[in-house]
Every structure is written in structure tokens, then in C-alpha cells.
Design a protein around this motif. Structure first.
Motif, PDB file in Angstrom:
ATOM      1  N   ASN B  19       0.837  -1.198   0.000  1.00  0.00           N
ATOM      2  CA  ASN B  19       0.000   0.000   0.000  1.00  0.00           C
ATOM      3  C   ASN B  19       0.878   1.257   0.000  1.00  0.00           C
ATOM      4  O   ASN B  19       1.386   1.680   1.025  1.00  0.00           O
ATOM      5  CB  ASN B  19      -0.906  -0.059   1.252  1.00  0.00           C
ATOM      6  CG  ASN B  19      -1.832   1.121   1.351  1.00  0.00           C
ATOM      7  OD1 ASN B  19      -1.912   1.948   0.445  1.00  0.00           O
ATOM      8  ND2 ASN B  19      -2.540   1.204   2.459  1.00  0.00           N
ATOM      9  N   VAL B  21       1.278   4.766   0.283  1.00  0.00           N
ATOM     10  CA  VAL B  21       0.423   5.847   0.779  1.00  0.00           C
ATOM     11  C   VAL B  21       0.921   7.202   0.293  1.00  0.00           C
ATOM     12  O   VAL B  21       0.170   7.999  -0.252  1.00  0.00           O
ATOM     13  CB  VAL B  21       0.363   5.808   2.316  1.00  0.00           C
ATOM     14  CG1 VAL B  21      -0.513   6.938   2.823  1.00  0.00           C
ATOM     15  CG2 VAL B  21      -0.209   4.470   2.783  1.00  0.00           C
ATOM     16  N   LYS B  40      -9.092  12.802   0.568  1.00  0.00           N
ATOM     17  CA  LYS B  40     -10.143  11.860   0.953  1.00  0.00           C
ATOM     18  C   LYS B  40      -9.694  11.048   2.159  1.00  0.00           C
ATOM     19  O   LYS B  40      -8.517  10.983   2.479  1.00  0.00           O
ATOM     20  CB  LYS B  40     -10.438  10.911  -0.215  1.00  0.00           C
ATOM     21  CG  LYS B  40     -11.345  11.510  -1.252  1.00  0.00           C
ATOM     22  CD  LYS B  40     -11.885  10.448  -2.176  1.00  0.00           C
ATOM     23  CE  LYS B  40     -10.769   9.677  -2.855  1.00  0.00           C
ATOM     24  NZ  LYS B  40     -11.112   9.115  -4.141  1.00  0.00           N
ATOM     25  N   SER B  41     -10.665  10.375   2.797  1.00  0.00           N
ATOM     26  CA  SER B  41     -10.328   9.498   3.907  1.00  0.00           C
ATOM     27  C   SER B  41      -9.419   8.373   3.400  1.00  0.00           C
ATOM     28  O   SER B  41      -9.651   7.802   2.345  1.00  0.00           O
ATOM     29  CB  SER B  41     -11.620   8.915   4.466  1.00  0.00           C
ATOM     30  OG  SER B  41     -11.320   8.121   5.566  1.00  0.00           O
ATOM     31  N   GLY B  44      -3.855   9.313   3.322  1.00  0.00           N
ATOM     32  CA  GLY B  44      -2.517   9.382   3.921  1.00  0.00           C
ATOM     33  C   GLY B  44      -2.209  10.701   4.607  1.00  0.00           C
ATOM     34  O   GLY B  44      -1.055  11.006   4.858  1.00  0.00           O
ATOM     35  N   LYS B  45      -3.250  11.453   4.962  1.00  0.00           N
ATOM     36  CA  LYS B  45      -3.023  12.741   5.607  1.00  0.00           C
ATOM     37  C   LYS B  45      -2.429  12.546   7.005  1.00  0.00           C
ATOM     38  O   LYS B  45      -1.437  13.192   7.364  1.00  0.00           O
ATOM     39  CB  LYS B  45      -4.335  13.525   5.694  1.00  0.00           C
ATOM     40  CG  LYS B  45      -5.041  13.690   4.358  1.00  0.00           C
ATOM     41  CD  LYS B  45      -6.317  14.500   4.475  1.00  0.00           C
ATOM     42  CE  LYS B  45      -7.404  13.909   5.346  1.00  0.00           C
ATOM     43  NZ  LYS B  45      -8.008  12.670   4.901  1.00  0.00           N
ATOM     44  N   SER B  46      -3.048  11.648   7.765  1.00  0.00           N
ATOM     45  CA  SER B  46      -2.527  11.420   9.118  1.00  0.00           C
ATOM     46  C   SER B  46      -1.118  10.846   9.062  1.00  0.00           C
ATOM     47  O   SER B  46      -0.252  11.226   9.851  1.00  0.00           O
ATOM     48  CB  SER B  46      -3.431  10.455   9.883  1.00  0.00           C
ATOM     49  OG  SER B  46      -4.720  10.984  10.015  1.00  0.00           O
ATOM     50  N   VAL B  47      -0.906   9.942   8.101  1.00  0.00           N
ATOM     51  CA  VAL B  47       0.427   9.356   7.951  1.00  0.00           C
ATOM     52  C   VAL B  47       1.448  10.458   7.688  1.00  0.00           C
ATOM     53  O   VAL B  47       2.533  10.479   8.284  1.00  0.00           O
ATOM     54  CB  VAL B  47       0.425   8.317   6.813  1.00  0.00           C
ATOM     55  CG1 VAL B  47       1.832   7.913   6.446  1.00  0.00           C
ATOM     56  CG2 VAL B  47      -0.399   7.099   7.209  1.00  0.00           C
ATOM     57  N   GLU B 170      -7.460  16.748  11.576  1.00  0.00           N
ATOM     58  CA  GLU B 170      -8.916  16.827  11.502  1.00  0.00           C
ATOM     59  C   GLU B 170      -9.536  17.413  12.772  1.00  0.00           C
ATOM     60  O   GLU B 170     -10.229  16.729  13.509  1.00  0.00           O
ATOM     61  CB  GLU B 170      -9.498  15.432  11.245  1.00  0.00           C
ATOM     62  CG  GLU B 170      -8.787  14.796  10.074  1.00  0.00           C
ATOM     63  CD  GLU B 170      -9.642  13.837   9.309  1.00  0.00           C
ATOM     64  OE1 GLU B 170     -10.841  13.737   9.625  1.00  0.00           O
ATOM     65  OE2 GLU B 170      -9.104  13.206   8.389  1.00  0.00           O
ATOM     66  N   HIS B 203     -11.190  17.463   5.911  1.00  0.00           N
ATOM     67  CA  HIS B 203     -11.985  17.442   4.701  1.00  0.00           C
ATOM     68  C   HIS B 203     -13.242  18.266   4.908  1.00  0.00           C
ATOM     69  O   HIS B 203     -14.232  18.093   4.233  1.00  0.00           O
ATOM     70  CB  HIS B 203     -12.309  16.027   4.191  1.00  0.00           C
ATOM     71  CG  HIS B 203     -12.430  15.002   5.251  1.00  0.00           C
ATOM     72  ND1 HIS B 203     -12.050  13.708   5.054  1.00  0.00           N
ATOM     73  CD2 HIS B 203     -12.866  15.074   6.510  1.00  0.00           C
ATOM     74  CE1 HIS B 203     -12.260  13.030   6.164  1.00  0.00           C
ATOM     75  NE2 HIS B 203     -12.752  13.833   7.045  1.00  0.00           N
TER      76      HIS B 203
HETATM   77  N1  LIG Z   1      -0.028   1.643  11.080  1.00  0.00           N
HETATM   78  C1  LIG Z   1      -0.459   1.354   9.846  1.00  0.00           C
HETATM   79  N2  LIG Z   1      -0.227   0.141   9.302  1.00  0.00           N
HETATM   80  C2  LIG Z   1      -0.637  -0.146   8.061  1.00  0.00           C
HETATM   81  N3  LIG Z   1      -1.312   0.704   7.272  1.00  0.00           N
HETATM   82  C3  LIG Z   1      -1.573   1.926   7.746  1.00  0.00           C
HETATM   83  C4  LIG Z   1      -1.165   2.317   9.059  1.00  0.00           C
HETATM   84  N4  LIG Z   1      -1.556   3.588   9.268  1.00  0.00           N
HETATM   85  C5  LIG Z   1      -2.190   3.965   8.134  1.00  0.00           C
HETATM   86  N5  LIG Z   1      -2.194   2.984   7.220  1.00  0.00           N
HETATM   87  C6  LIG Z   1      -2.757   3.048   5.880  1.00  0.00           C
HETATM   88  O1  LIG Z   1      -2.379   4.282   5.329  1.00  0.00           O
HETATM   89  C7  LIG Z   1      -3.440   4.840   4.578  1.00  0.00           C
HETATM   90  C8  LIG Z   1      -3.644   6.274   4.989  1.00  0.00           C
HETATM   91  O2  LIG Z   1      -4.097   6.339   6.322  1.00  0.00           O
HETATM   92  P1  LIG Z   1      -4.335   7.704   7.062  1.00  0.00           P
HETATM   93  O3  LIG Z   1      -4.680   7.393   8.461  1.00  0.00           O
HETATM   94  O4  LIG Z   1      -3.197   8.602   6.823  1.00  0.00           O
HETATM   95  O5  LIG Z   1      -5.604   8.281   6.311  1.00  0.00           O
HETATM   96  P2  LIG Z   1      -6.234   9.708   6.446  1.00  0.00           P
HETATM   97  O6  LIG Z   1      -5.974  10.414   5.171  1.00  0.00           O
HETATM   98  O7  LIG Z   1      -5.777  10.352   7.680  1.00  0.00           O
HETATM   99  O8  LIG Z   1      -7.759   9.354   6.523  1.00  0.00           O
HETATM  100  P3  LIG Z   1      -8.890   9.930   7.506  1.00  0.00           P
HETATM  101  O9  LIG Z   1      -9.372  11.175   6.867  1.00  0.00           O
HETATM  102  O10 LIG Z   1      -9.921   8.879   7.489  1.00  0.00           O
HETATM  103  O11 LIG Z   1      -8.266  10.128   8.823  1.00  0.00           O
HETATM  104  C9  LIG Z   1      -4.639   3.958   4.789  1.00  0.00           C
HETATM  105  O12 LIG Z   1      -4.834   3.226   3.601  1.00  0.00           O
HETATM  106  C10 LIG Z   1      -4.260   3.042   5.900  1.00  0.00           C
HETATM  107  O13 LIG Z   1      -4.741   1.757   5.615  1.00  0.00           O
END
Ligand SMILES: Nc1ncnc2c1ncn2[C@@H]1O[C@H](COP(=O)(O)OP(=O)(O)OP(=O)(O)O)[C@@H](O)[C@H]1O
Ligand SMILES: [Mg+2]
Lengths: 256, 245
Positions: B19, B21, B40-41, B44-47, B170, B203
Motif C-alpha cells: 500500500n 500511501v 479523501k479518507s 494518507g493525511k494522518s500518515v 482533523e 476534509h
Molecule cells: N499503522 C499502519 N499500518 C498499516 N497501514 C496503515 C497504518 N496507518 C495507516 N495505514 C494506511 O495508510 C493509509 C492512509 O491512512 P491515514 O490514516 O493517513 O488516512 P487519512 O488520510 O488520515 O484518513 P482519515 O481522513 O480517514 O483520517 C490507509 O490506507 C491506511 O490503511
């Protein structure tokens, strides 16, 4: 193939635990000791387990005496009862039972507490505020179990010996004074010191395993349950392994 | 460094197994700027912001925060840097076994400046709580607070260290529109009062409208667009329009 994966997983886990333990020693000697949290943990660990440890010790002393009596009577050696019971209590039963109880109670408690902190990102929050959660959460807890387990085990010795006194006096009478004289004549430092030393290791193992499992909990409620559960299983197993090693070492040192 | 960016993310790549990200993602944050990251959710924003404070390691690329490369710092130096970067978790991550006061005092135990030391912990805690409008909750436990209050307390906990940068994950998700707007204005007020730079992940279009000077849209792990809110709002690109409808 499936077995291969199990071995790999086991070895990975072993490596991670070792690294975690090494990190514990590194952090232990760093600045900024969290004394307040350490004393709080000591209080909780000692206080929360004392009733359970006490009751178990009393019953163990009592039961062990009652069950040993018939055999000794057969050989006409019932006057040896206090001596025999006290040695087995102090050398083996008290420390191991105390450690097992603590593995169940403290190990699972730490595993669940740190596990839920991990899952709800509280540990991450400490991390990003630059406060070193390892020092605050792990070092304090491991030190507390390492120091409190010998204390609990000694209390358990005392209460267990009192239980044995009651057991001896159910049939037959031995005066309070005579009983304790016999007990202390039977016990030597070679019995007490090795058993005291091994309880430090029991405490350390329980603390480190509980913290490791909690700290590395996987996400989700299920992960927390699994951390608590495997903390108990692994810590209990380790208690027996340490016990086995301890008996070999005392044997080699000629302390038997 | 004075006028350079406070955060410089350069070609960062992060994958979890298969995956991918983040794919060579780059962005910068100027001093005093409020940058919104829209995506979008699961995009990968939190990542991304966890990579910025090195909560999760990334595969390659560089991230510089306040002029320091986060990947080469040792743990102690990283702690010092982290104290200068506030992080507001999506889940708030309040310490639930501690009162609000203890939550706020917790980070002070390591990092407080001479000025704060002079004022004393109590005054500093109350000041941070007053900034978010909740001085009366000081003795409450996190479970006794509503979702919006928790968000404010989490913000107060971040503010207490007087960070130069605040990363908001968020901040308005899960709150009603009125509370969302209040939180958005609070973010702006904080930014003006303490002159911080912020990254706001969201978002929630209204929140972004109120708070941001600039918006980066994160699609498929790269910065798809980078412009002001008004310009993006009027864009004809269907992938951008999606966010504004
Ligand atoms: N610890 C982890 N191990 C494996 N995959 C992860 C991990 N953390 C996040 N991911 C993957 O990384 C991708 C991005 O996750 P992230 O949490 O950054 O989304 P986001 O943009 O913050 O979404 P949201 O708006 O729902 O918070 C997702 O596909 C998730 O499955
Ligand atoms: Mg997120």
C-alpha cells in the motif's frame, strides 16, 4: 511452512523483547527520573496484590501442613513437621505462588493499561510532546515490580508460616514459641537468600513482559485483550523458567 | 533559517507493504502560515503529519522541521524538537487516567521555559485553558467532557508548550457545524495570538475556508494541487471540484 512462520515469529518476538529490555537499561540511567510515578506504582502494585497474596499464602501454609502430616506420622517423624513445611514454603512455594499471582494480577493490569494507552494514541501523544513515555511508563513500572515482588514474597513467607502454625495445631499442640524455634532452626541463609534473589528476577520478568506486551499492543480493543492475556501467559512461563535456572545455580553454588 | 520554511517535506515516500500511501510527496510551510491539507479518507493525511514528527518512519525523502532533518536527530534532540511542534490528534488522545490539570502539566514536566517557571505551573495551566475558553474544567476527568470540549483541552495541552508549529489532524471531524466553526475560529485566534505556523488536515471545507491561507490537495499520495482556497474553489478540474461540492 506454517511451522517455519511460527519459528520466525517466535524469534522476532524474542529479538524485540531483548531490544526492549536493553532499552530499559539504557533509559534507566538517563536523567529525569520519574520518582513520583515510581512510588505511585509501588504503592499500587503492593497494595493491590497484598490481600490476594496474603490469603493464598495462609491457605498454602495450612494445606501443606495438613497434607504432609500423615506421611510424617507414618515414619514417626511428626515433630519434623514445622521444619519441613517451613523449608518448602520459603524455598519454593511462597516465591513461586506469589510470582504467579502477580503475573496474573499485575502483569495483566500493566499489559491492559499500556495496551489501551497505545491503542488510544496516548503513548504517541506523550511521544510527540517530547516527554519520553518509555521512561515515564515502562521504567517506573518495571522498577516497581522488581522491588515490590521480593517484598510481597517475604510477606507471603511470614503469612504462610503462620498458616503452617495453625495447621500444626489442628491436630496436636506445638506452642508458639517452640514452633518458631523449630522453624528458625530449620531455615538457614542458604534457604532464604537464594529464594529472595530469585524473586527480584520474577518481578523484573513480570514487569518487562507486561510493559512489552502493552507497549507493542496492536490496534483495536482485541489487541488490548491479547496484550493482557499474553502478558500473563508469557510471564507465568518465565517465572517457571527462572525458577528452574535458579535451582540449578543454587545447586552449583552448593547452597542446597 | 529566519525566512526559510519551518517545515520542508521533500520527495517523501511511505508505503505499508504493497500500500503506497505517499509517493514522492513534497510541501513547505512558511513561518506564520496556515496550510490546509485536503484529501479523501485514507489518502494518507494522518500518515504524513506523523512522519513530520517521526512518529512513523518513512521510506525515503527528507523532512526538515525548523531547520533540522528529523531523520538524523538522536532521541534527546528529537524530544527537544517535538516540544516545539504541537500535535493535535484526530482522536484527541487525552490521558484518560489524569485530570485536565494533570493532562496539561504533563508536558511541562520536561519542557518549560524560564518565563513559565516564574509564573508557576498553575498560572500556566489556567492561561492555556483560558485561551480555549474552558478554565472551569481544570479538575475534571476527560470522560466527563463532551467531544468539543475534549478537542479544546487537547488544543490547550498543545498550546502550553508555546509551540512554533501546530499540526492539526482533523480538528473539526465529528463535531456539529456550530462547534466546528467555533474550533475553526479558535485555530485562527491561536495562530494570531502566538504567531504559530500550522498545518491543518481536514476534509471540512468550511473549516479550511476559515483557517487556511493556502491549500494542498493530496490525491494518490502526491500534492495534486497547491493554491489558495478561493482559486481552488473556482477550479474546473473535476478531481478538485469533487471536494467542494
Ligand atoms: N499503522 C499502519 N499500518 C498499516 N497501514 C496503515 C497504518 N496507518 C495507516 N495505514 C494506511 O495508510 C493509509 C492512509 O491512512 P491515514 O490514516 O493517513 O488516512 P487519512 O488520510 O488520515 O484518513 P482519515 O481522513 O480517514 O483520517 C490507509 O490506507 C491506511 O490503511
Ligand atoms: Mg486521519
Amino acid at each position: 511452512m506454517a511451522q517455519d512462520r511460527t519459528y520466525t515469529k517466535f524469534l522476532n518476538e524474542l529479538g524485540d523483547t531483548t531490544r526492549f529490555t536493553l532499552r530499559f537499561f539504557r533509559e534507566l540511567f538517563k536523567r529525569n527520573q520519574e520518582l513520583e510515578e515510581f512510588f505511585r506504582q509501588c504503592y499500587w502494585i503492593g497494595y493491590k496484590s497484598l490481600p490476594l497474596v496474603g490469603i493464598t499464602a495462609l491457605i498454602m501454609g495450612l494445606v501443606l501442613t495438613i497434607q504432609s502430616r500423615p506421611t510424617l506420622v507414618e515414619f514417626g517423624a511428626q515433630s519434623l513437621l514445622p521444619a519441613m513445611v517451613s523449608v518448602s514454603l520459603v524455598r519454593e512455594i511462597s516465591p513461586v505462588i506469589t510470582a504467579l499471582i502477580c503475573a496474573g494480577k499485575i502483569g495483566s493490569g500493566i499489559g491492559a493499561e499500556l495496551g489501551s494507552m497505545r491503542v488510544t494514541e496516548q503513548i504517541d501523544a506523550m511521544d510527540v510532546s517530547g516527554t519520553n513515555p518509555f521512561k515515564y511508563l515502562v521504567v517506573t513500572r518495571v522498577l516497581a515490580t522488581t522491588i515490590m515482588l521480593p517484598v510481597l514474597s517475604n510477606l507471603s513467607n511470614a503469612i504462610g508460616l503462620y498458616g503452617a502454625y495453625l495447621g500444626v495445631n489442628i491436630r496436636g499442640t506445638v506452642s508458639w514459641h517452640l514452633y518458631w524455634t523449630q522453624v528458625f532452626n530449620a531455615l538457614s541463609f542458604g534457604d532464604v537468600i537464594p529464594s529472595l534473589i530469585k524473586t527480584f528476577f520474577f518481578g523484573f520478568a513480570i514487569g518487562i513482559i507486561g510493559c512489552y506486551k502493552g507497549y507493542h499492543s496492536s490496534k483495536g480493543t482485541e489487541g488490548v485483550g491479547r496484550s493482557a492475556n499474553s502478558a500473563v501467559v508469557v510471564a507465568s512461563l518465565l517465572v517457571f523458567i527462572i525458577d528452574l535456572i535458579a535451582v540449578q545455580v543454587t545447586d552449583l553454588l552448593g547452597l542446597t | 533559517m529566519k525566512n526559510g520554511p519551518v517545515i520542508d517535506v521533500h520527495n517523501v515516500h511511505k508505503s505499508f507493504g504493497e500500500n503506497h500511501v505517499l509517493r514522492d510527496f513534497s510541501m513547505t510551510l512558511a513561518p506564520g502560515e496556515n496550510l490546509a491539507i485536503l484529501g479523501k479518507s485514507g489518502s494518507g493525511k494522518s500518515v504524513l503529519i506523523k512522519c513530520i514528527v517521526r512518529l512513523i518512519p518513512f521510506d525515503h525523502g527528507t523532512i526538515e522541521v525548523l531547520g533540522e532533518d528529523v531523520n538524523v536527530l538522536d532521541l534527546d534532540a528529537l524530544d527537544v524538537l517535538r516540544a516545539r511542534v504541537g500535535f493535535l490528534f484526530q482522536s484527541n488522545a487525552l490521558y484518560d487516567s489524569m485530570t485536565v490539570r494533570e493532562n496539561l502539566e504533563f508536558s511541562l514536566r520536561r519542557h518549560w521555559n524560564a518565563d513559565q517557571r516564574k509564573k508557576g505551573a498553575e498560572a500556566v495551566v489556567l492561561e492555556a485553558l483560558t485561551d480555549v475558553g474552558l478554565p472551569h474544567t481544570v479538575n475534571m476527568m476527560p470522560v466527563e467532557l463532551s467531544g468539543g470540549m475534549r478537542k479544546r483541552i487537547a488544543l490547550a495541552r498543545t498550546l502550553i508548550l508555546r509551540p512554533s508549529i501546530i499540526l492539526y489532524d482533523e480538528p473539526t471531524t465529528g463535531l456539529d457545524p456550530i462547534t466546528s466553526r467555533e474550533i475553526s475560529h479558535l485555530i485562527v485566534n491561536v495562530q494570531q495570538k502566538y504567531n504559530t505556523a500550522s498545518v491543518i488536515i481536514s476534509h471540512d471545507i468550511n473549516c479550511i475556508n476559515i483557517t487556511s491561507n493556502r491549500v494542498v490537495i493530496l490525491i494518490d499520495g502526491t500534492g495534486y494541487a497547491n493554491d489558495t482556497y478561493a482559486n481552488l474553489r473556482n477550479s474546473n478540474d473535476p478531481r478538485i471540484k469533487d471536494f467542494f461540492d
